[in-house]
Design a protein around this motif. Structure first.
Motif, PDB file in Angstrom:
ATOM      1  N   GLU A   1       0.839  -1.184   0.000  1.00  0.00           N
ATOM      2  CA  GLU A   1       0.000   0.000   0.000  1.00  0.00           C
ATOM      3  C   GLU A   1       0.882   1.245   0.000  1.00  0.00           C
ATOM      4  O   GLU A   1       1.932   1.270   0.654  1.00  0.00           O
ATOM      5  CB  GLU A   1      -0.899   0.001   1.238  1.00  0.00           C
ATOM      6  CG  GLU A   1      -1.930  -1.113   1.270  1.00  0.00           C
ATOM      7  CD  GLU A   1      -3.021  -0.918   0.225  1.00  0.00           C
ATOM      8  OE1 GLU A   1      -3.233   0.239  -0.205  1.00  0.00           O
ATOM      9  OE2 GLU A   1      -3.647  -1.918  -0.160  1.00  0.00           O
ATOM     10  N   ARG A   2       0.437   2.258  -0.698  1.00  0.00           N
ATOM     11  CA  ARG A   2       1.224   3.498  -0.776  1.00  0.00           C
ATOM     12  C   ARG A   2       1.394   4.118   0.606  1.00  0.00           C
ATOM     13  O   ARG A   2       2.484   4.600   0.951  1.00  0.00           O
ATOM     14  CB  ARG A   2       0.541   4.476  -1.735  1.00  0.00           C
ATOM     15  CG  ARG A   2       1.364   5.726  -2.012  1.00  0.00           C
ATOM     16  CD  ARG A   2       0.762   6.560  -3.112  1.00  0.00           C
ATOM     17  NE  ARG A   2       1.674   7.610  -3.555  1.00  0.00           N
ATOM     18  CZ  ARG A   2       1.822   7.989  -4.807  1.00  0.00           C
ATOM     19  NH1 ARG A   2       1.130   7.382  -5.757  1.00  0.00           N
ATOM     20  NH2 ARG A   2       2.651   8.958  -5.127  1.00  0.00           N
ATOM     21  N   GLU A   3       0.325   4.121   1.391  1.00  0.00           N
ATOM     22  CA  GLU A   3       0.391   4.710   2.730  1.00  0.00           C
ATOM     23  C   GLU A   3       1.401   3.973   3.608  1.00  0.00           C
ATOM     24  O   GLU A   3       2.097   4.585   4.422  1.00  0.00           O
ATOM     25  CB  GLU A   3      -0.990   4.682   3.390  1.00  0.00           C
ATOM     26  CG  GLU A   3      -2.035   5.557   2.713  1.00  0.00           C
ATOM     27  CD  GLU A   3      -2.601   4.943   1.449  1.00  0.00           C
ATOM     28  OE1 GLU A   3      -2.295   3.746   1.178  1.00  0.00           O
ATOM     29  OE2 GLU A   3      -3.335   5.635   0.723  1.00  0.00           O
ATOM     30  N   GLU A   4       1.490   2.659   3.406  1.00  0.00           N
ATOM     31  CA  GLU A   4       2.433   1.856   4.193  1.00  0.00           C
ATOM     32  C   GLU A   4       3.872   2.202   3.818  1.00  0.00           C
ATOM     33  O   GLU A   4       4.739   2.362   4.694  1.00  0.00           O
ATOM     34  CB  GLU A   4       2.157   0.378   3.937  1.00  0.00           C
ATOM     35  CG  GLU A   4       3.070  -0.569   4.704  1.00  0.00           C
ATOM     36  CD  GLU A   4       2.755  -2.021   4.388  1.00  0.00           C
ATOM     37  OE1 GLU A   4       3.677  -2.743   3.957  1.00  0.00           O
ATOM     38  OE2 GLU A   4       1.588  -2.421   4.564  1.00  0.00           O
ATOM     39  N   LEU A   5       4.138   2.328   2.516  1.00  0.00           N
ATOM     40  CA  LEU A   5       5.481   2.678   2.058  1.00  0.00           C
ATOM     41  C   LEU A   5       5.878   4.069   2.554  1.00  0.00           C
ATOM     42  O   LEU A   5       7.019   4.283   2.986  1.00  0.00           O
ATOM     43  CB  LEU A   5       5.545   2.633   0.531  1.00  0.00           C
ATOM     44  CG  LEU A   5       5.404   1.245  -0.122  1.00  0.00           C
ATOM     45  CD1 LEU A   5       5.324   1.366  -1.631  1.00  0.00           C
ATOM     46  CD2 LEU A   5       6.568   0.348   0.279  1.00  0.00           C
ATOM     47  N   TYR A   6       4.928   4.990   2.508  1.00  0.00           N
ATOM     48  CA  TYR A   6       5.219   6.345   2.989  1.00  0.00           C
ATOM     49  C   TYR A   6       5.471   6.347   4.492  1.00  0.00           C
ATOM     50  O   TYR A   6       6.393   7.029   4.973  1.00  0.00           O
ATOM     51  CB  TYR A   6       4.067   7.296   2.658  1.00  0.00           C
ATOM     52  CG  TYR A   6       4.255   8.667   3.287  1.00  0.00           C
ATOM     53  CD1 TYR A   6       5.141   9.582   2.737  1.00  0.00           C
ATOM     54  CD2 TYR A   6       3.567   9.020   4.450  1.00  0.00           C
ATOM     55  CE1 TYR A   6       5.343  10.820   3.327  1.00  0.00           C
ATOM     56  CE2 TYR A   6       3.769  10.249   5.052  1.00  0.00           C
ATOM     57  CZ  TYR A   6       4.652  11.148   4.481  1.00  0.00           C
ATOM     58  OH  TYR A   6       4.860  12.377   5.073  1.00  0.00           O
ATOM     59  N   PHE A   7       4.674   5.582   5.239  1.00  0.00           N
ATOM     60  CA  PHE A   7       4.853   5.529   6.690  1.00  0.00           C
ATOM     61  C   PHE A   7       6.242   5.009   7.043  1.00  0.00           C
ATOM     62  O   PHE A   7       6.920   5.558   7.922  1.00  0.00           O
ATOM     63  CB  PHE A   7       3.786   4.625   7.325  1.00  0.00           C
ATOM     64  CG  PHE A   7       3.961   4.455   8.812  1.00  0.00           C
ATOM     65  CD1 PHE A   7       3.519   5.427   9.688  1.00  0.00           C
ATOM     66  CD2 PHE A   7       4.603   3.329   9.329  1.00  0.00           C
ATOM     67  CE1 PHE A   7       3.684   5.284  11.065  1.00  0.00           C
ATOM     68  CE2 PHE A   7       4.780   3.178  10.696  1.00  0.00           C
ATOM     69  CZ  PHE A   7       4.323   4.157  11.568  1.00  0.00           C
ATOM     70  N   ILE A   8       6.690   3.956   6.347  1.00  0.00           N
ATOM     71  CA  ILE A   8       8.021   3.401   6.610  1.00  0.00           C
ATOM     72  C   ILE A   8       9.099   4.421   6.248  1.00  0.00           C
ATOM     73  O   ILE A   8      10.093   4.575   6.971  1.00  0.00           O
ATOM     74  CB  ILE A   8       8.222   2.089   5.828  1.00  0.00           C
ATOM     75  CG1 ILE A   8       7.220   1.032   6.310  1.00  0.00           C
ATOM     76  CG2 ILE A   8       9.652   1.574   5.979  1.00  0.00           C
ATOM     77  CD1 ILE A   8       7.209  -0.229   5.466  1.00  0.00           C
ATOM     78  N   ALA A   9       8.902   5.140   5.137  1.00  0.00           N
ATOM     79  CA  ALA A   9       9.861   6.171   4.731  1.00  0.00           C
ATOM     80  C   ALA A   9       9.944   7.278   5.772  1.00  0.00           C
ATOM     81  O   ALA A   9      11.038   7.733   6.140  1.00  0.00           O
ATOM     82  CB  ALA A   9       9.466   6.743   3.377  1.00  0.00           C
ATOM     83  N   ASP A  10       8.780   7.697   6.264  1.00  0.00           N
ATOM     84  CA  ASP A  10       8.734   8.756   7.281  1.00  0.00           C
ATOM     85  C   ASP A  10       9.400   8.276   8.568  1.00  0.00           C
ATOM     86  O   ASP A  10      10.156   9.024   9.214  1.00  0.00           O
ATOM     87  CB  ASP A  10       7.281   9.146   7.535  1.00  0.00           C
ATOM     88  CG  ASP A  10       7.153  10.405   8.369  1.00  0.00           C
ATOM     89  OD1 ASP A  10       8.024  11.295   8.258  1.00  0.00           O
ATOM     90  OD2 ASP A  10       6.187  10.509   9.144  1.00  0.00           O
TER      91      ASP A  10
END
Length: 252
Positions: free
Chosen positions: A15-24
């Motif tokens: 999920e895009r939100e999951e990838l962004y959360f890990i990046a953040d």
């Protein structure tokens, strides 16, 4: 393809939100390589149109990676110059370390330039996004122009100048004079003229033009102007400081 395979494939796609959360999360932990990996996964899975937050994370990650290496390179380079003058016994060891750091720094810079050329710049929308990415290319080609052999330095200086000119032309046409991205571009473009082209006159002229345009564009009757000024105040101060510094060099 069987229906079960399709459903499995859908479940395993991140999920895009999951990838962004890990990046953040990686950014908060200072894991800048991991930030870059996660944003690249977003580009691979969902296309090169990044959100403002994703774009900001990517920019900050590469900035931290290169700032650390550039600081290390400057320290080793200064030591190398001192030891060269003294003909110190460990000169070859210092030179080997400098080359290792330089190689690593060039690798990071080339990595983001490839990402920009291949994915981000071609997909950028007109306006702030195009200015932002073209400025980034100018910045990292400028860092490359500080390193390597003369032919490579000259080639990267030309690429940096072309990217900055593209960004600046677009910024003048699409962004308010007080927009932080436009001012940040003017700041870095003027540094290019000073550091790479060795022209404090052109650097001073560009910085002063950007500062004057910003000051003249202030509209005290606009209620949104206060926030714009707050966002841009630090960059305006840096422009002013550089103008004073470079004007002193010109007088001297």
């Amino acid at each position: 393809m069987p229906l079960t395979s399709l459903s499995t494939q859908a479940r395993t796609r991140p999920e895009r939100e999951e990838l962004y959360f890990i990046a953040d999360l990686a950014g908060e932990a200072g894991r800048h390589d991991d930030v870059v990996k996660q944003i690249k996964l977003i580009v691979d899975h969902f296309g090169p149109q990044l959100t403002t937050e994703e774009r900001s994370l990517l920019s900050i990650a590469y900035k931290n990676l290169t700032n650390s290496l550039r600081n290390s390179w400057r320290i080793i380079d200064a030591l190398h110059k001192v030891q060269s003058a003294r003909k110190g016994p460990n000169l070859h060891l210092i030179q080997r370390q400098r080359q290792r750091i330089e190689s690593e720094l060039m690798g990071v810079c080339r990595d983001i330039v490839r990402l920009l050329d291949r994915d981000l710049v071609p997909a950028a929308s007109a306006g702030e996004e195009t200015v932002f990415y073209s400025k980034l290319k100018g910045d990292y080609c400028r860092y490359l122009a500080e390193l390597g052999q003369k032919r490579e330095k000259d080639r990267n200086a030309d690429l940096s100048l072309k990217a900055y000119r593209t960004a600046y032309k677009h910024a003048l046409a699409t962004l308010h004079p007080l927009h932080p991205t436009r001012l940040g571009l003017a700041l870095n473009f003027s540094v290019f003229y000073h550091d790479i082209k060795q022209s404090p006159e052109r650097a001073c002229h560009l910085a002063k033009s950007a500062l004057d345009d910003a000051v003249l564009s202030v509209d005290v009757s606009d209620p949104a102007m206060d926030q714009t000024l707050r966002d841009s105040m630090a960059i305006l101060q840096l422009l002013k400081d550089d103008i004073i510094l470079w004007a002193g060099e010109i007088r001297d």
